[in-house]
Design a protein around this motif. Sequence first.
Motif, PDB file in Angstrom:
ATOM      1  N   ARG A 159      38.361  41.316  47.423  1.00 14.42           N
ATOM      2  CA  ARG A 159      39.500  41.281  48.213  1.00 14.42           C
ATOM      3  C   ARG A 159      40.473  42.636  47.496  1.00 14.42           C
ATOM      4  O   ARG A 159      41.192  42.625  46.074  1.00 14.42           O
ATOM      5  CB  ARG A 159      40.412  39.804  48.245  1.00 14.42           C
ATOM      6  CG  ARG A 159      41.323  40.233  48.982  1.00 14.42           C
ATOM      7  CD  ARG A 159      42.014  38.715  49.243  1.00 14.42           C
ATOM      8  NE  ARG A 159      42.387  38.217  47.661  1.00 14.42           N
ATOM      9  CZ  ARG A 159      42.381  37.866  46.532  1.00 14.42           C
ATOM     10  NH1 ARG A 159      41.561  36.682  47.423  1.00 14.42           N
ATOM     11  NH2 ARG A 159      43.186  37.453  45.346  1.00 14.42           N
ATOM     12  N   HIS A 180      49.391  44.528  43.955  1.00 12.29           N
ATOM     13  CA  HIS A 180      48.875  44.010  42.410  1.00 12.29           C
ATOM     14  C   HIS A 180      49.501  44.685  41.700  1.00 12.29           C
ATOM     15  O   HIS A 180      49.854  45.790  41.402  1.00 12.29           O
ATOM     16  CB  HIS A 180      47.787  44.448  41.815  1.00 12.29           C
ATOM     17  CG  HIS A 180      47.092  43.824  40.633  1.00 12.29           C
ATOM     18  ND1 HIS A 180      47.205  42.327  40.740  1.00 12.29           N
ATOM     19  CD2 HIS A 180      46.780  44.514  39.345  1.00 12.29           C
ATOM     20  CE1 HIS A 180      46.769  42.289  39.162  1.00 12.29           C
ATOM     21  NE2 HIS A 180      46.345  44.011  38.650  1.00 12.29           N
ATOM     22  N   GLU A 234      44.418  44.567  47.073  1.00 12.07           N
ATOM     23  CA  GLU A 234      45.502  44.220  46.928  1.00 12.07           C
ATOM     24  C   GLU A 234      46.217  45.837  46.038  1.00 12.07           C
ATOM     25  O   GLU A 234      46.138  45.578  45.166  1.00 12.07           O
ATOM     26  CB  GLU A 234      45.525  42.783  45.337  1.00 12.07           C
ATOM     27  CG  GLU A 234      44.650  41.471  45.461  1.00 12.07           C
ATOM     28  CD  GLU A 234      44.886  40.554  44.762  1.00 12.07           C
ATOM     29  OE1 GLU A 234      46.133  41.119  43.363  1.00 12.07           O
ATOM     30  OE2 GLU A 234      45.093  39.204  44.350  1.00 12.07           O
TER      31      GLU A 234
END
Length: 370
Positions: A278, A283, A280
């Motif tokens: 996934r 982050h 991000e």
Amino acid sequence: MALSSKNQTLSDSGGVEEPDWSDLHADLIYLISQKLTDISDFVSFRVVCKRWRSAVGASDLPPQLPWIMDNCGSFRDGYLRFYSLLTGKTHTINVPQSADKSVRGSAYNYLLNSDWRTRKCSLFNPLTNQELSLPRAKFMFPGCVPSALFPGQSARFVVMSNRHDTSCTPFFLCQPGDHEWTRIKLDPFQSSDRFDIGEFSNKGFTFYDGRCYASQQGSRDTKVIDLTTHTVTHVVPPPEPSLRGVFVYLVASFGMILRVCHYKNYSKTEPSHFRIYRLELDHRYGNAIHPCWVEIDNISNQFLFLHDIHGCAFRADDFPGFVGNNIYFSRENYEEETFELFKYDIKERKTEVLPAPVNLVHHWFVPSLC
């Protein structure tokens, strides 16, 4: 004396008369239509009577599973043939106005067709005969690969590529109505039009929320491109090293961008396995933001369709008989001219062979009436 209600009449003799289905409330008619996940049932539903047709528009078609396009059908003979995994039926559609054209890709609910003589391309819906003109292809040979369109959004972008080298693509972008293709410069210091800095995997394109996500062939970096400014906003390194036999798909999945790594194994008993990540973008590592891919072990109620060009996601709740946390994909053997369809269970890490009575497949096509 008769006692009447909205849906039935009780006569003096005690018998119950047939309800007047045309008298159903419009909201109830609409709710029933949303349970019709096969487009042929939906079309039949709308022609029952004028009231049902007015209560449910063609644009109210509930989510549909992709059809598999059979290579037997072609624009050259005026017919296209599709196989529905949902119903197990084959649909043959006559498209005489597109004779002598060829199908070069699929873009959600459109096919990309091309006239090899003029290099003119268009997006074509074989169910409605709607055709959206695109600019003339910039390539000597107009083989091209469009990405998926935005389902349900007005801004529909298409990426094209030269099919001479299927491992990479010059990056051209347009949307219906544009007069020419826009070549995206992915390096601000690149001045020559002869070469593109970015070589992108044909499988590594997806769109979401005004951005294009493109997977670079050599470095496996993913570049996030703002479709308004045509600038790269993020460069995300790959989560795994580049390995032979690994195919990377980018899939927009209900608010997430997924990186699906297909580790191909050509064994009949266990043809492949997958790893899923996934994206991000926000982050944090320390005080800085470092976009990255985070591995996940399930996709919950969703299931994915992976195609030779792109992937798409669906909710299992929308399709009775289908369960989440699965990946549907195909495998073609050009030497033996065979086509196989598989379902991969992410939790169990097992692959199941599915029936697919078609020849070599080129595209998924999501049936739509608009």
